[in-house]
Design a protein around this motif. Structure first.
Motif, PDB file in Angstrom:
ATOM      1  N   ARG A 167       0.673  -1.200  -0.044  1.00 17.22           N
ATOM      2  CA  ARG A 167      -0.042  -0.078  -0.111  1.00 17.22           C
ATOM      3  C   ARG A 167       0.901   1.182  -0.024  1.00 17.22           C
ATOM      4  O   ARG A 167       0.501   2.135  -0.607  1.00 17.22           O
ATOM      5  N   ASP A 172       7.064   1.269   3.675  1.00 19.10           N
ATOM      6  CA  ASP A 172       6.688  -0.254   3.949  1.00 19.10           C
ATOM      7  C   ASP A 172       7.608  -1.388   3.476  1.00 19.10           C
ATOM      8  O   ASP A 172       7.718  -2.407   3.912  1.00 19.10           O
ATOM      9  N   THR A 336      -4.331   5.258  11.458  1.00 24.36           N
ATOM     10  CA  THR A 336      -3.902   4.624  12.479  1.00 24.36           C
ATOM     11  C   THR A 336      -3.516   5.016  13.792  1.00 24.36           C
ATOM     12  O   THR A 336      -3.404   4.550  14.941  1.00 24.36           O
ATOM     13  N   GLU A 380      -8.984   1.895   3.827  1.00 24.39           N
ATOM     14  CA  GLU A 380      -7.756   1.254   4.281  1.00 24.39           C
ATOM     15  C   GLU A 380      -8.081   0.328   5.612  1.00 24.39           C
ATOM     16  O   GLU A 380      -7.486  -0.731   5.988  1.00 24.39           O
ATOM     17  N   ASP A 412      -1.372  -4.747   7.042  1.00 22.81           N
ATOM     18  CA  ASP A 412      -0.553  -3.694   7.514  1.00 22.81           C
ATOM     19  C   ASP A 412       0.324  -4.511   8.528  1.00 22.81           C
ATOM     20  O   ASP A 412       0.162  -4.427   9.934  1.00 22.81           O
TER      21      ASP A 412
END
Length: 416
Positions: A167, A172, A336, A380, A412
């Motif tokens: 993503r 990441d 988040t 998401e 994630d």
């Protein structure tokens, strides 16, 4: 009779007008004790697999099932025959057909042998980690959780063997070049380890799971396990929470949103400014606790967590009591930041039936209150972690926590 009828209608209207959040759900259990698995990285990303491995009666039941045993043997055979592409980690991906095969097996086993699944379902629902599916029937609930886990394994294998499907590739990705000879050799070593662990009682998901967890370690993306247990990381605050009189404060907790450094500085100037705003509100008595949020984000591979550095700044420079500050050292996005703050509040015992305060700079809060933020959350996360957002000042707003925030996000793996 007319009086009773009016009361009944009034009650229906009252409940119909309540905000649609999951804070009223009978699940999860605030006193839930997690079952310990073989490692924190697995427990945080794939708690379903931990339960399937550790709950009495389930491993033997799954190992003996002919359909699941055939799937397990199929995966083992693929990696033991290099001639048939056994050196390719993609052979351990869960196909759509295999995901459906497992779902059918679970449905059948749940009907034929319900007893071993009673505790499994109780553990799953009590944990809150599957809260997004909490209102589904038992069979649908279990199969939705299984599909999430399978998709999560596939995500890791694709992301950390060939760099596809991420993503947010910039922050990441593996911290090593995935196409380098050294990295590819490491992947082959992982496949060899999976093959060496071949045992007759292995469960159908374990070869793929072992590869996925190994890839996170190989690529130096083990952030999800670095600060656990959070009850110890934030231990001083957890103990103080038990002694707090919540009636004295307008808000039970304040979230300060992180701001990643763009160079080699430990804490960005924007992050410091947000901390100063939050410290001023704390000194005014708006909330007894502060949650600072931000993980190892930028620059990529940084050894510094935004939240850890924000707490140091609040305590050492702004003289906020250490026991009043909790860290969320995982979040890498505003979505988040908010989600993890709700999680910390719930797990620590902070009331979640009251509005939470959220502090940032003016431009950032324009984004948080915009339709764009809601759209990103829905895309998401699949839900909005903050309901009924109200901005009452240029630098802070408040919201109602949504307990769907407890849902593990298998897409994630650095902050599930």
């Amino acid at each position: 009779m007319h009086y009773l009828k009016n009361c009944f209608i009034t009650c229906l209207l009252f409940f119909a007008l309540l905000p649609f959040t999951y804070s009223q759900s009978v699940y999860p259990d605030p006193q839930y004790k997690f079952v310990a698995g073989p490692g924190t990285l697995q427990d945080r990303n794939f708690y379903l697999f931990t339960l399937l491995e550790r709950l009495p009666g389930l491993p033997s039941l799954l190992a003996k099932d002919s359909s699941l045993q055939a799937l397990r043997n199929q995966y083992k055979q693929r990696i033991s025959h290099p001639v048939s592409n056994g050196e390719n980690p993609a052979v351990l991906l869960f196909s759509d057909a295999s995901i459906q095969q497992v779902s059918s097996a679970f449905t059948r086993l749940l009907q034929q042998n319900p007893a071993p699944f009673v505790r499994l379902l109780r553990e799953m629902r009590g944990s809150g980690l599957f809260e997004l599916h909490a209102r589904k029937s038992d069979g649908e609930f279990l199969n939705a959780a299984w599909k999430d886990a399978a998709d999560g394994v596939n995500y890791i294998i694709n992301a950390y063997t060939n760099g596809t499907g991420l993503r947010y590739p910039v922050i990441d990705s593996a911290l090593l070049y995935v196409h380098s000879p050294a990295y590819k050799a490491g992947v082959q070593h992982l496949l060899a380890q999976v093959e060496e662990k071949d045992r007759q009682d292995d469960l159908f998901f374990q070869p793929s799971l072992q590869l996925a967890l190994g890839l996170l370690t190989l690529s130096h993306r083990d952030e999800a396990a670095r600060y656990e247990p959070m009850s110890a990381t934030n231990g001083d605050a957890y103990r103080q929470i038990k002694k707090t009189d919540w009636s004295k404060y307008p808000y039970p907790v304040m979230l300060i949103l992180g701001a990643s450094p763009v160079a080699k500085e430990v804490l960005s100037e924007t992050g410091k400014s947000r901390c100063r705003t939050g410290a001023g509100l704390y000194q005014k008595g708006l909330a007894p606790f502060i949650i600072v949020s931000g993980g190892h984000v930028r620059p990529v591979g940084t050894p510094y967590s935004e939240a850890v550095e924000m707490k140091k700044y609040l305590v050492n420079e702004l003289k906020i009591p250490a026991a009043a500050v909790m860290i969320d050292p995982y979040a890498r996005h505003t979505t988040t930041n908010v989600r993890n703050a709700v999680r910390i509040a719930w797990r620590s015992g902070i009331p979640v039936n009251k509005r939470m305060l959220c502090v940032s700079d003016a431009m950032h809060l324009v984004y948080v209150t915009s339709p764009l933020f809601k759209q990103r959350c829905m895309t998401e996360l699949g839900y909005m972690p903050a309901a009924d957002i109200e901005q009452t000042d240029l630098y802070y707003l408040s919201f109602v926590p949504d307990l769907r925030s407890l849902q593990v996000n298998t897409f994630d793996p650095l902050d599930p």
